[in-house]
Each structure stands twice: as structure tokens, then as C-alpha cells.
Design a protein around this motif. Structure first.
Motif, mmCIF file in Angstrom:
data_model
loop_
_atom_site.group_PDB
_atom_site.id
_atom_site.type_symbol
_atom_site.label_atom_id
_atom_site.label_comp_id
_atom_site.label_asym_id
_atom_site.label_seq_id
_atom_site.Cartn_x
_atom_site.Cartn_y
_atom_site.Cartn_z
ATOM 1 N N UNK A 238 15.701 18.843 56.680
ATOM 2 C CA UNK A 238 15.271 19.833 57.662
ATOM 3 C C UNK A 238 15.006 21.228 57.098
ATOM 4 N N UNK A 239 15.782 21.661 56.113
ATOM 5 C CA UNK A 239 15.541 22.983 55.526
ATOM 6 C C UNK A 239 14.159 23.046 54.901
ATOM 7 N N UNK A 240 13.810 22.047 54.117
ATOM 8 C CA UNK A 240 12.499 22.010 53.477
ATOM 9 C C UNK A 240 11.393 21.921 54.522
ATOM 10 N N UNK A 241 11.608 21.097 55.542
ATOM 11 C CA UNK A 241 10.608 20.961 56.596
ATOM 12 C C UNK A 241 10.404 22.280 57.331
ATOM 13 N N UNK A 242 11.475 23.023 57.545
ATOM 14 C CA UNK A 242 11.389 24.330 58.201
ATOM 15 C C UNK A 242 10.629 25.322 57.324
ATOM 16 N N UNK A 243 10.947 25.332 56.042
ATOM 17 C CA UNK A 243 10.275 26.253 55.126
ATOM 18 C C UNK A 243 8.792 25.931 54.979
ATOM 19 N N UNK A 244 8.437 24.654 55.108
ATOM 20 C CA UNK A 244 7.038 24.227 54.985
ATOM 21 C C UNK A 244 6.269 24.303 56.302
ATOM 22 N N UNK A 245 6.945 24.698 57.363
ATOM 23 C CA UNK A 245 6.277 24.816 58.648
ATOM 24 C C UNK A 245 6.101 23.510 59.392
ATOM 25 N N UNK A 246 6.803 22.464 58.957
ATOM 26 C CA UNK A 246 6.686 21.171 59.636
ATOM 27 C C UNK A 246 7.511 21.118 60.914
ATOM 28 N N UNK A 247 8.570 21.906 60.979
ATOM 29 C CA UNK A 247 9.366 22.048 62.209
ATOM 30 C C UNK A 247 9.573 23.535 62.450
ATOM 31 N N UNK A 248 9.886 23.865 63.695
ATOM 32 C CA UNK A 248 10.019 25.269 64.095
ATOM 33 C C UNK A 248 11.463 25.710 64.241
ATOM 34 N N UNK A 249 12.403 24.775 64.187
ATOM 35 C CA UNK A 249 13.808 25.130 64.361
ATOM 36 C C UNK A 249 14.699 23.991 63.879
ATOM 37 N N UNK A 250 15.917 24.342 63.466
ATOM 38 C CA UNK A 250 16.912 23.330 63.088
ATOM 39 C C UNK A 250 18.276 23.998 63.004
ATOM 40 N N UNK A 251 19.319 23.182 62.854
ATOM 41 C CA UNK A 251 20.686 23.678 62.721
ATOM 42 C C UNK A 251 21.096 23.689 61.257
ATOM 43 N N UNK A 252 21.072 24.847 60.607
ATOM 44 C CA UNK A 252 21.451 24.908 59.188
ATOM 45 C C UNK A 252 22.964 24.973 59.013
ATOM 46 N N UNK A 253 23.422 24.656 57.814
ATOM 47 C CA UNK A 253 24.823 24.887 57.501
ATOM 48 C C UNK A 253 24.950 26.277 56.884
ATOM 49 N N UNK A 254 26.170 26.646 56.490
ATOM 50 C CA UNK A 254 26.400 28.001 55.987
ATOM 51 C C UNK A 254 25.580 28.287 54.732
ATOM 52 N N UNK A 255 25.449 27.305 53.838
ATOM 53 C CA UNK A 255 24.665 27.508 52.614
ATOM 54 C C UNK A 255 23.192 27.730 52.935
ATOM 55 N N UNK A 256 22.674 26.955 53.897
ATOM 56 C CA UNK A 256 21.263 27.086 54.270
ATOM 57 C C UNK A 256 20.989 28.405 54.984
ATOM 58 N N UNK A 257 21.977 28.881 55.733
ATOM 59 C CA UNK A 257 21.839 30.192 56.375
ATOM 60 C C UNK A 257 21.640 31.274 55.316
ATOM 61 N N UNK A 258 22.402 31.194 54.232
ATOM 62 C CA UNK A 258 22.279 32.181 53.153
ATOM 63 C C UNK A 258 20.886 32.151 52.532
ATOM 64 N N UNK A 259 20.299 30.971 52.431
ATOM 65 C CA UNK A 259 18.949 30.831 51.868
ATOM 66 C C UNK A 259 17.911 31.453 52.794
ATOM 67 N N UNK A 260 18.089 31.290 54.108
ATOM 68 C CA UNK A 260 17.072 31.698 55.081
ATOM 69 C C UNK A 260 17.144 33.161 55.486
ATOM 70 N N UNK A 261 18.294 33.785 55.355
ATOM 71 C CA UNK A 261 18.465 35.150 55.838
ATOM 72 C C UNK A 261 17.444 36.094 55.204
ATOM 73 N N UNK A 262 16.831 36.910 56.071
ATOM 74 C CA UNK A 262 15.842 37.874 55.596
ATOM 75 C C UNK A 262 14.454 37.304 55.459
ATOM 76 N N UNK A 263 14.267 36.015 55.760
ATOM 77 C CA UNK A 263 12.956 35.401 55.645
ATOM 78 C C UNK A 263 11.990 35.891 56.713
#
Length: 533
Positions: A238-263
Motif C-alpha cells: 500500500x505505501x508504494x501504491x500510495x506513492x505511485x498514485x494508484x490509491x488515494x488513502x491507506x493506513x500506514x504504520x509508524x515507520x511509513x508515517x515517518x516516510x510520508x510526513x512532509x510529502x
């Protein structure tokens, strides 16, 4: 005459030209049409069963899929319970009689009117066709009466404190004209099984592909549905799909939140930890029926370390009283605790007769058998390995049995386990959820492993009938003290909830205080999708 024909011909050509121009404007990718096109919102999510009121998988996400199609008498917003199918309601002074006044003009997806007869039928049908979610509390209702087409009266056997949240805001009203001929609701997967009154209609469900496609209900009585199509699909990553625009939302874990913050074009909301991950014991088997053994296990587990290693900070350590500190007024901070103390765990095990230790470091029972048990857990996550290593350090061997969620839940419900790791929501709502830990008051009647403490059972029965909140709070506090002393289960942590989404598709997401329905900790409140009339 010729001039008139010439004029009509020119007018026709002009109209045709304008029509073609408008079509070109609306269909060309580089141009903007005058009418806003319906939005399609794609959510990364797994399969949770066919979303009828009976066949959804009985966990929170399954209920949410169904709630998009069906409505309840009341609902919840950011502040608490609000009218929904009922535009208002009244309750008698003794708390036993509830009268609901239905919102006028509500229609089912097939155009039939929703009336008080449908409400009456719903409660009677569920009473005669039990469901693990609804039947826990449905029997508190003594009688249901359709006063007229728009009014319904529910009379309770006794006052029931969580009636609004756990019954009126949880039980989906179903159409009598469809369900009255259905004898086995668990096998009813006809397209008409998902005809409700909700903001969406189900267009497609594909279990193998974990795919749900919903379309907006244009006649929804509460207001315009903001998006035209809602899609749940599972992309695998789901993280990769979100970053690629394949999905518009998902439930990330704490590590994925750190990757996405500020995007760019990314918003993240965080919800309270009303999702519990706990260690369960089969209390019908030895040595789990011994308090000292359960205490030894508790002292052997380093909860802050489990939180750090398993969630990377995305949770808070568990509380032996079961309730999360974030539950506020219902949380009792003064219960017995079991801080990490492996030496104390070893002493307790020695006191139980497990004095011999083999060359592998595992203790032996007096009959020479290794102190070895099976630990049922989910396929995902490393919690099982962490618990295994901590217990091994005090001489208890653990054999991990990792299962997918369906098989895992079936084994727990039928009592076919020794120890089990289990995670679920539902602990942020009304404290009636404490009653589900004990044998006499749970919907799972054939499970011999459940907790059975007479004093706890007495308080559980009493607290739901208490109208005075302070009196009830004292009872709930005492129940937490008993749980912490008896340790029928060990809460390991309360996982924080995160939701990442594209605000240009849909904004305004929020976590409902106390959770949806019986306490589901989710961002999927149907209010997000509705523009009130």
C-alpha cells in the motif's frame, strides 16, 4: 416560406455545433467542463467479506464496509451520538422506554419507503436470527412496537446504559420486503442482500481480488454524497501504491508515517490507541488455570521493549486492567501492575514445581516434560518471536503457530489454543466491552476458555443497568482491579491509528471519539462523505 426553412436549418446547425463543442470540452483531457465530474476515491484495504448485515467478516473493517450501505437509528459525529434514521428520540425517566421519530422521506436503494415496520422487523429478525455482533445485547429488548409509519417504540427489560451506542447506533435497519423471506441470512448473498438506505450502493464485490466498488446514492436523505465512486482494493504494497498514485488513502504504520510526513498533497491523521493487542490464555487448560503461572508470564514480558521492537513507537504499553489510559473517565490508574522482572518470573515458576532446567534452558515439569506450549498468532508481524524469546529467557518454550486472520479467529472462538496473540478494536466505546471477556455474557457460548469470576460477573451484570454515571464508574473501576489481579489476559499494547490520504480527493477525515458503533477505531465515518442538505 423559403426564408423560414432556411432560418430553421441554420438554427439546427448552430445547436448541433454548440453540442459538439460542449462534448469536446467535457471529454478533452486538457479542458475543464462546466459540470464537475464525479470523484473516484481509491482506498488500499483488504477483503472483509460480502458487505451485507450478516455476511461481513465480524471485525471492525467488515462492519464499516456494510455501514456504507445501511443506516442505524442514531450515529456518531465528532462530539457524540446524533440522530440519523430517527430525526429525534425520547426516553422515559426509568430508562426503559425509547421512542424514535423517523426522518421523513427515507427510501431504500430500490425506491421503496423505509418505515417503522422495517425497524420493528429488523429487531425481531435479529432476535430470531442471531449474529455475533448484534445478538450480544439484543435480548435486553422486551418489545418493539410500530406506533405508526414514522414512530417506533422499544421497551427494554431493564435500563441499559449503552443502549444508544451499542444497539441504536450499531444495528443496521434492513428492508422487511427483502429479508422477510430469508431463512438463512448467513447464506444470503443475492444482490438484494445489500439493498439498504445508506449513502452508497454496491456495484461490485470480488473476494479473490479484495475489491469493493461503491457508487453514490443520489437520493440519500442526509445530503449530497461528495464522491461518485468509492473503491476498496488491496495492492499488496500500500505505501508504494500510495506513492505511485494508484490509491488515494491507506493506513500506514509508524515507520511509513515517518516516510510520508512532509510529502506533497499528503495529510496524515492520528487516532487514539483503542486497538488492543493482547496475550490470551486458555483458562480451561493447565497450567494457564494457575494465577501464579500467568503472573510469571506477565513479569517475563518487557512491554516497553515489545512496543519499541514490534511497532517502532506506534503504540503505548498495555495495562493489566485492560482499559487504555486514553479512555479517560472510565480508566482506573490504580490497579496491580507487573513491571518487567524476569527474576521474579523465575521464582514464581520454581514455586510451582518447575525446578529442573534442561540443557536447552527450558524448565521441566515434575514429570519430566518440557514446559512447552503453542502460541497462536497472526501471519504478519514479529510479536510472536519477541514474546517467544522473552519467555524462553525464564524457561518457557513457545512454538509459534502463525495463521491468517480467518483461521486464527475460528480457533480462538472455539477454544482450540493454548496461548494466543490477538488484536482488535472495540475498547474505546462504552465499557460494556468488559463484559465480553466472561463466559456467561458473551455471544460465543461454546468457548470454555473464557474468564469466569463470580464477583466480576456480578459487577458486569449490574454496571450496564446503572443510570447514575458515577455509580457505574465505580463498578467499572472495580472490574479493572479484578482483571489486573486475576490476569485472564495480558494487554501488551494499544496501537495508535494512522490514516494517510490525498486531500485534493477528499478532505475532512477524523477519528470518531469512542469509535463507530460498538467502538470501532476508524477514520471511516460516513459523515466524511456527506455534504449536509
Amino acid at each position: 416560406m423559403r426564408r423560414r426553412k432556411l432560418f430553421l436549418a441554420l438554427a439546427a446547425i448552430l445547436v448541433t455545433g454548440i453540442s459538439l463543442l460542449l462534448y469536446h470540452v467535457s471529454s478533452s483531457p486538457g479542458l475543464v467542463a462546466t459540470e464537475k465530474q464525479p470523484v473516484t476515491l481509491k482506498i488500499a484495504a483488504e477483503d472483509y467479506g460480502y458487505p451485507s448485515p450478516y455476511t461481513f467478516y465480524p471485525r471492525g473493517p467488515g462492519y464499516i464496509r456494510m455501514s456504507l450501505l445501511f443506516d442505524t437509528l442514531v450515529w456518531k459525529d465528532q462530539k457524540g451520538v446524533i440522530p440519523w434514521l430517527s430525526e429525534r428520540y425520547e426516553v422515559s425517566k426509568d430508562g426503559r422506554e425509547w421512542v424514535f421519530y423517523l426522518h421523513p422521506g427515507v427510501k431504500w436503494h430500490d425506491g421503496q419507503p423505509l418505515t417503522a415496520e422495517d425497524v420493528k422487523f429488523t429487531f425481531e429478525y435479529i432476535r430470531s436470527h442471531p449474529h455475533p455482533w448484534y445478538s450480544r445485547e439484543i435480548n435486553i429488548i422486551e418489545s418493539i412496537e410500530a406506533i405508526n409509519a414514522q414512530q417506533v417504540r422499544l421497551t427494554l427489560k431493564t435500563p441499559y446504559a449503552p443502549f444508544l451506542t451499542n444497539i441504536a447506533a450499531t444495528i443496521p435497519i434492513i428492508p422487511k420486503h427483502i429479508w422477510q423471506t430469508v431463512s438463512d441470512p448467513m447464506k444470503f448473498t443475492d444482490p438484494t442482500a445489500v439493498i439498504g438506505s445508506g449513502p452508497f450502493k454496491l456495484v461490485k464485490y470480488d473476494k479473490a481480488a479484495s475489491l469493493y466498488i461503491y457508487e453514490a446514492n443520489p437520493q440519500y436523505f442526509k445530503g449530497r454524497v461528495k464522491i461518485g465512486r468509492l473503491v476498496f482494493t488491496w495492492p499488496g504494497q500500500p505505501l508504494l501504491a500510495f506513492q505511485n498514485g494508484e490509491v488515494d488513502a491507506f493506513n500506514p504504520d509508524a515507520d511509513q508515517v515517518a516516510v510520508l510526513k512532509g510529502g506533497k498533497n499528503v495529510k496524515i491523521i492520528e487516532g487514539s490507541g483503542f486497538w488492543i493487542f493482547r496475550l490470551m490464555f486458555n483458562l480451561a487448560q493447565h497450567p494457564f488455570d494457575q494465577l501464579e503461572f500467568r503472573q510469571a508470564v506477565a513479569y517475563a514480558l518487557n512491554l516497553p521493549e515489545i512496543v519499541s521492537r514490534a511497532t517502532h513507537g506506534g503504540a503505548t504499553p498495555g495495562n493489566p486492567g485492560y482499559l487504555s489510559p486514553e479512555l479517560g473517565e472510565w480508566y482506573n490508574p490504580r490497579v496491580a501492575t507487573y513491571p518487567y522482572d524476569p527474576e521474579k518470573a523465575r521464582n514464581l515458576l520454581t514455586g510451582l514445581g518447575y525446578t529442573q532446567i534442561g540443557p536447552d534452558g527450558i524448565r521441566r515439569a515434575p514429570d519430566g516434560k518440557r514446559l512447552s506450549f503453542e502460541l497462536l498468532t497472526f501471519q504478519q508481524g514479529q510479536d510472536g518471536e519477541i514474546v517467544k524469546n522473552m519467555l524462553a529467557a525464564v524457561g518457557i518454550d513457545v512454538r509459534i503457530k502463525a495463521m491468517e486472520k480467518g483461521a486464527h479467529d475460528q480457533l480462538i472462538d472455539s477454544g482450540q489454543y493454548q496461548m494466543a496473540l490477538n488484536g482488535h478494536g472495540g475498547i474505546g466505546g462504552d465499557p460494556v466491552f468488559l463484559n465480553q471477556l466472561i463466559k456467561p455474557l458473551t455471544a460465543v457460548k461454546d468457548n470454555p476458555t473464557l474468564y469466569n469470576n463470580p464477583e466480576y460477573i456480578r459487577l458486569a451484570r449490574q454496571q450496564t443497568a446503572m443510570i447514575d454515571k458515577n455509580e457505574r464508574r465505580q463498578a467499572v473501576f472495580k472490574m479493572q482491579e479484578i482483571l489486573a489481579n486475576d490476569l485472564p489476559t495480558i494487554p501488551l499494547y494499544y496501537r495508535k491509528m494512522y490514516f494517510a490520504y490525498r486531500p485534493d480527493k477528499l478532505d475532512g477525515w477524523f477519528y470518531t471519539p469512542g469509535g463507530i458503533a460498538i467502538g470501532i477505531p476508524t477514520e471511516f465515518n460516513k459523515l466524511v462523505f456527506i455534504e449536509p442538505r
